[in-house]
Design a protein around this motif. Structure first.
Motif, short mmCIF file in Angstrom:
data_model
loop_
_atom_site.label_atom_id
_atom_site.label_comp_id
_atom_site.label_asym_id
_atom_site.label_seq_id
_atom_site.Cartn_x
_atom_site.Cartn_y
_atom_site.Cartn_z
N GLY A 67 0.81 -1.21 0.00
CA GLY A 67 0.00 0.00 0.00
C GLY A 67 0.84 1.25 0.00
O GLY A 67 0.50 2.24 -0.66
N PHE A 68 1.96 1.21 0.71
CA PHE A 68 2.87 2.37 0.76
C PHE A 68 3.41 2.70 -0.64
O PHE A 68 3.37 3.85 -1.08
N PHE A 69 3.88 1.68 -1.35
CA PHE A 69 4.45 1.92 -2.67
C PHE A 69 3.38 2.30 -3.68
O PHE A 69 3.60 3.15 -4.55
N VAL A 70 2.20 1.67 -3.60
CA VAL A 70 1.14 1.97 -4.56
C VAL A 70 0.62 3.39 -4.37
O VAL A 70 0.42 4.14 -5.34
N GLY B 119 5.03 11.39 -5.03
CA GLY B 119 5.80 10.15 -4.91
C GLY B 119 6.99 10.14 -5.85
O GLY B 119 8.12 9.84 -5.45
N SER B 120 6.75 10.49 -7.12
CA SER B 120 7.86 10.52 -8.08
C SER B 120 8.84 11.64 -7.78
O SER B 120 10.02 11.55 -8.15
N PRO C 83 6.76 5.18 -9.22
CA PRO C 83 5.78 4.74 -10.25
C PRO C 83 6.13 3.38 -10.85
O PRO C 83 5.23 2.60 -11.16
N THR C 84 7.44 3.09 -11.01
CA THR C 84 7.83 1.79 -11.57
C THR C 84 7.46 0.65 -10.64
O THR C 84 6.91 -0.38 -11.07
N VAL C 85 7.75 0.83 -9.35
CA VAL C 85 7.41 -0.22 -8.37
C VAL C 85 5.88 -0.37 -8.28
O VAL C 85 5.36 -1.49 -8.21
N ILE D 31 3.79 -3.83 -9.01
CA ILE D 31 2.85 -4.44 -8.06
C ILE D 31 1.46 -4.59 -8.69
O ILE D 31 0.81 -5.64 -8.57
N MET D 32 1.00 -3.54 -9.38
CA MET D 32 -0.34 -3.60 -9.97
C MET D 32 -0.41 -4.59 -11.12
O MET D 32 -1.42 -5.30 -11.28
#
Length: 207
Positions: free
Chosen positions: A142-145, A153-154, A161-163, A167-168
């Motif tokens: 959830g943290f990374f998304v 974030g970017s 965004p890549t991570v 995940i998605m």
């Protein structure tokens, strides 16, 4: 008799559409049946609209709870309907209805989801409290998304965004496919139960 006739109609209709799916010779009759379904759905939509207007008109008349919101709902229902029925497309394909959709509906929707984002973040923090290994993984994902979805974030780390995409695309997509397959199997199972009369709740009773 009140139950046997609907059960017989359901059985015959269900078996026919199952056979028609595998028999191209019955496709014309099957298509006609599906058009009939659209007519029934249109009447169901009309009933739903009438019920919506009756409920909120009654709320306004009695000045019940949040009756002002009912006034807004009724006004924009008729406003949008009139614009949609009387609208004509311009040379570039734009319409007044698309103006309502793009410049009224979409901003309102974006505002609502922007407000909900704070509640979702708060609920996520409470739900992802690190008590187990699974909660820890959920918290990290959830943290990374969340940071990968927003511009800040970017700005913090350009790989967020890549991570988030990784995940998605792999974990979330795999989970969604598993859920979709489960829903499809459940729908087939329920359809079989309805066709053979094992599920009779739609008749108004559970027996």
């Amino acid at each position: 008799m009140k139950r046997n006739i609907p059960l017989l109609i359901t059985f015959c209709t269900g078996i026919f559409f199952v056979i028609a799916f595998f028999a191209p010779a019955l496709s014309d009759i099957s298509d006609a049946g599906q058009r009939g379904y659209l007519v029934i759905a249109a009447f169901a939509l009309l009933v739903a609209i009438l019920n919506l207007l009756m409920v909120h008109s009654s709320n306004v008349y009695r000045q019940g709870k949040n009756w002002g919101l009912s006034v807004v709902l009724i006004f924009f229902f008729f406003f949008t309907s009139i614009v949609g029925f009387l609208d004509k497309a311009d040379m570039d394909g734009t319409t007044n209805f698309s103006f309502v959709y793009n410049f009224i509906y979409n901003p309102l929707q974006a505002t609502m989801f922007s407000l909900l984002a704070f509640y979702v973040s708060s609920a996520s923090f409470r739900a992802f409290r690190i008590k187990t290994k699974e909660a820890t993984l959920m918290m990290i994902a959830g943290f990374f998304v969340m940071l990968g979805r927003v511009p800040i974030g970017s700005a913090i780390w350009d790989q967020f965004p890549t991570v988030q995409s990784w995940i998605m695309n792999y974990f979330a997509t795999g989970a969604m496919r598993a859920i979709t397959i489960g829903v499809a199997i459940g729908a087939v199972s329920m359809s079989i139960k309805i066709i053979f009369g094992l599920e009779r709740a739609y008749l108004g009773g559970g027996d």
